[in-house]
Design a protein around this motif. Structure first.
Motif, short mmCIF file in Angstrom:
data_model
loop_
_atom_site.label_atom_id
_atom_site.label_comp_id
_atom_site.label_asym_id
_atom_site.label_seq_id
_atom_site.Cartn_x
_atom_site.Cartn_y
_atom_site.Cartn_z
N ALA A 79 7.27 -7.21 59.62
CA ALA A 79 8.33 -6.27 59.26
C ALA A 79 9.00 -5.72 60.51
O ALA A 79 8.36 -5.54 61.53
CB ALA A 79 7.76 -5.12 58.43
N CYS A 80 10.29 -5.44 60.41
CA CYS A 80 11.07 -5.02 61.57
C CYS A 80 11.22 -3.50 61.58
O CYS A 80 11.89 -2.94 60.70
CB CYS A 80 12.45 -5.67 61.53
N GLY A 81 10.62 -2.83 62.54
CA GLY A 81 10.86 -1.41 62.72
C GLY A 81 10.13 -0.50 61.76
O GLY A 81 10.54 0.65 61.58
N PHE A 82 9.04 -0.97 61.12
CA PHE A 82 8.29 -0.14 60.19
C PHE A 82 6.80 -0.16 60.56
O PHE A 82 6.28 -1.15 61.05
CB PHE A 82 8.45 -0.64 58.75
N ASP A 83 6.15 0.98 60.28
CA ASP A 83 4.70 1.05 60.43
C ASP A 83 3.99 0.72 59.12
O ASP A 83 2.84 0.29 59.13
CB ASP A 83 4.28 2.46 60.89
N GLN A 84 4.67 0.93 58.01
CA GLN A 84 4.14 0.57 56.70
C GLN A 84 5.28 0.10 55.80
O GLN A 84 6.39 0.64 55.86
CB GLN A 84 3.45 1.75 56.01
N VAL A 85 4.98 -0.87 54.95
CA VAL A 85 5.86 -1.24 53.84
C VAL A 85 4.94 -1.38 52.63
O VAL A 85 4.16 -2.33 52.53
CB VAL A 85 6.62 -2.55 54.09
N ASN A 86 4.99 -0.40 51.72
CA ASN A 86 4.08 -0.35 50.58
C ASN A 86 4.78 -0.77 49.30
O ASN A 86 5.88 -0.30 49.00
CB ASN A 86 3.56 1.08 50.39
N VAL A 87 4.14 -1.67 48.55
CA VAL A 87 4.62 -2.03 47.22
C VAL A 87 3.46 -1.91 46.25
O VAL A 87 2.31 -2.12 46.62
CB VAL A 87 5.21 -3.46 47.17
N SER A 88 3.77 -1.55 45.00
CA SER A 88 2.74 -1.40 43.96
C SER A 88 3.00 -2.44 42.87
O SER A 88 4.01 -2.36 42.15
CB SER A 88 2.76 0.00 43.37
N ALA A 104 7.13 1.67 38.79
CA ALA A 104 8.20 2.63 39.09
C ALA A 104 7.67 3.69 40.05
O ALA A 104 6.47 3.99 40.07
CB ALA A 104 8.68 3.28 37.80
N ASN A 105 8.56 4.25 40.87
CA ASN A 105 8.13 5.21 41.89
C ASN A 105 7.57 6.49 41.30
O ASN A 105 6.57 7.02 41.77
CB ASN A 105 9.28 5.53 42.84
N GLY A 106 8.19 7.02 40.26
CA GLY A 106 7.68 8.23 39.63
C GLY A 106 7.72 9.43 40.57
O GLY A 106 8.41 9.45 41.58
N ALA A 147 5.33 4.98 44.52
CA ALA A 147 4.58 3.73 44.37
C ALA A 147 5.01 2.70 45.41
O ALA A 147 4.21 1.90 45.88
CB ALA A 147 4.76 3.19 42.96
N ASN A 148 6.30 2.74 45.75
CA ASN A 148 6.86 1.79 46.72
C ASN A 148 7.54 2.61 47.82
O ASN A 148 8.36 3.48 47.53
CB ASN A 148 7.87 0.87 46.03
N SER A 149 7.19 2.35 49.06
CA SER A 149 7.69 3.19 50.15
C SER A 149 7.68 2.45 51.46
O SER A 149 7.07 1.37 51.59
CB SER A 149 6.84 4.46 50.27
N VAL A 150 8.34 3.04 52.46
CA VAL A 150 8.28 2.55 53.84
C VAL A 150 7.98 3.73 54.75
O VAL A 150 8.30 4.88 54.43
CB VAL A 150 9.60 1.88 54.28
N VAL A 151 7.37 3.42 55.90
CA VAL A 151 7.18 4.40 56.96
C VAL A 151 7.85 3.82 58.20
O VAL A 151 7.29 2.93 58.85
CB VAL A 151 5.70 4.71 57.24
N PRO A 152 9.08 4.25 58.52
CA PRO A 152 9.73 3.74 59.72
C PRO A 152 8.92 4.12 60.97
O PRO A 152 8.22 5.13 60.98
CB PRO A 152 11.09 4.45 59.72
N GLU A 162 7.15 8.91 55.65
CA GLU A 162 7.16 8.05 54.48
C GLU A 162 8.37 8.37 53.61
O GLU A 162 8.66 9.52 53.31
CB GLU A 162 5.88 8.22 53.67
N THR A 163 9.06 7.29 53.21
CA THR A 163 10.28 7.41 52.42
C THR A 163 10.21 6.45 51.25
O THR A 163 9.78 5.30 51.41
CB THR A 163 11.52 7.07 53.28
N ALA A 164 10.62 6.90 50.07
CA ALA A 164 10.59 6.04 48.89
C ALA A 164 11.46 4.81 49.10
O ALA A 164 12.54 4.88 49.69
CB ALA A 164 11.06 6.82 47.67
N LEU A 165 10.99 3.67 48.61
CA LEU A 165 11.74 2.42 48.65
C LEU A 165 12.37 2.23 47.28
O LEU A 165 11.67 2.03 46.28
CB LEU A 165 10.80 1.26 48.99
#
Length: 396
Positions: free
Chosen positions: A52-61, A123-125, A130-135, A140-143
């Motif tokens: 991933a480019c420029g992220f510390d986390q990319v979370n998907v549920s 769904a994020n709810g 549930a799905n997010s990124v950490v630049p 942490e920001t919702a995706l």
């Protein structure tokens, strides 16, 4: 002999009873053989990731995996078979580099051919999304999940299930290509997911452990097949490569460093192909980086717009050095590119490999693409300054 009796039955009566029983068993056996019933097979699912480019986390549920025989079936069609993950599995894609897998479960399916898979995300709810990124250096920001993929991320993949056997399906979820900036501080999922055989080939090696953020990509004819990021020890593993595409060009990039390329690397499933060892890692000389940036139009193209920077490097031909998604809202993009001459080595089983300067320093070809639009090209030279290019794409 007719006078002999067994348990109250005459010999003749006993013979008739046995004959009737045998006939009944034969009818049952024939019915079973002619029923058309088959033993089901099993499909085992797993997930891996590219860098991933420029992220510390990319979370998907992931809450469901769906399977269909028809490659064109929509989400509401009949004939889907579902594997439900309960509760939904929240996965940080960035932990799945260097050949690491996340097992997702298995599904019993009738023997036969299948053509489409779908990954359904939760769904994020409210609360933690549930799905997010950490630049990198961010919070942490919702995706955001666009409506077009809320019914599932469709993956075209033809595979067969055999009776009483296990078939492996591996989802390759490319986090770098899948996350798109929207506005100044929000992000949208533009899924780049494919399915690949789990039994592919592997390329391994080491880069200088003093370097950070080193991306190692296997490319074929200038297009990326799979990629990974070297770990803290400099080790990299590019796994699950298609042997039918052998050989590959290996492109190694890092910020502030000259690009390194190993051309014509063969692969097979019998053993991993080794490019370097820990006692003699691949080194990358320092380089000055400059940027190629601009804005992609028209507005309708921005949701799928991508800009790539390619460079001709000796016998490897044209390879991809970097790529960037256009901003979902503004169309803005930016690429950081080295101005030093790339270094090239021809593959050899005798290590260490010998690298030498190849190609023209600071000269690149940019191409801008979007779904349904004609690709545009622009040659740039970053020898003395950064470059700006703002293409307006035309409909196909």
């Amino acid at each position: 002999m007719n006078g002999i009796r067994y348990g109250g039955d005459s010999m003749q009566g006993l013979w008739l009873r046995c004959a009737r029983a045998a006939a009944g068993a034969a009818v049952i056996l024939l019915a079973a053989c002619g029923s058309g019933e088959t033993t089901p097979g099993t499909v085992r699912f797993a997930l891996t990731d590219a860098p991933a480019c420029g992220f510390d986390q990319v979370n998907v549920s992931i809450e469901r995996i769906r399977v269909h025989r028809d490659a064109s079936a929509n989400e509401n069609a009949t004939g889907w078979t579902d594997l439900r993950l309960s509760p939904a599995r929240r996965i940080d894609l960035l932990k799945l580099g260097n050949g690491v897998l996340e097992e997702l479960g298995q599904l019993s399916l009738p023997a036969g051919k299948f053509a489409q898979l779908r990954l359904v995300l939760a769904a994020n709810g409210s609360g933690t999304p549930a799905n997010s990124v950490v630049p990198t250096d961010g919070v942490e920001t919702a995706l955001e999940i666009p409506g077009s993929v809320q019914g599932g991320i469709s993956v075209a993949y033809a595979f067969s299930v055999s009776e009483d056997k296990v078939t492996d399906v591996l989802f390759d979820f490319d986090a770098c290509r899948s996350v798109v900036s929207s506005g100044s501080s929000s992000y949208v999922l533009k899924p780049a997911v494919k399915a690949v055989p789990r039994s592919g080939a592997t390329i391994t090696g080491y880069v200088d452990a003093q370097l950070t953020g080193v991306t190692v990509a296997a490319q074929k004819d200038g297009s990326e097949a799979r990629a990974t990021v070297a770990d803290a020890n400099g080790r990299f593993v590019i796994a699950f490569l298609d042997t039918a595409q052998s050989p590959y060009d290996i492109v190694i990039t890092a910020a502030g460093r000259a690009t390194a390329v190993v051309s014509a690397v063969p692969v097979s499933t019998s053993a991993a192909t080794e490019l370097s060892r820990i006692d003699a890692p691949i080194t990358m000389p320092e380089a000055t980086d400059r940027t190629a940036s601009g804005t992609i139009g028209p507005t309708a193209a921005r949701s799928t717009a991508v800009v790539r920077a390619r460079q001709v490097i000796g016998s490897a031909g044209q390879v991809e050095i970097a790529r960037a998604n256009g901003n979902y809202t503004t169309g803005a993009y930016s690429l950081s590119l080295p101005t030093a001459r790339p270094r090239l080595a021809a593959y050899s089983s005798k290590l260490p490999l010998s690298f030498s300067a190849a190609g023209n320093a600071a000269q690149y070809v940019l191409d801008a693409t979007a779904d349904g639009y004609v690709t545009q090209l622009r040659e740039i030279d970053l020898a003395t300054s950064s470059a700006t290019w703002s293409p307006t794409l035309a409909r196909q």
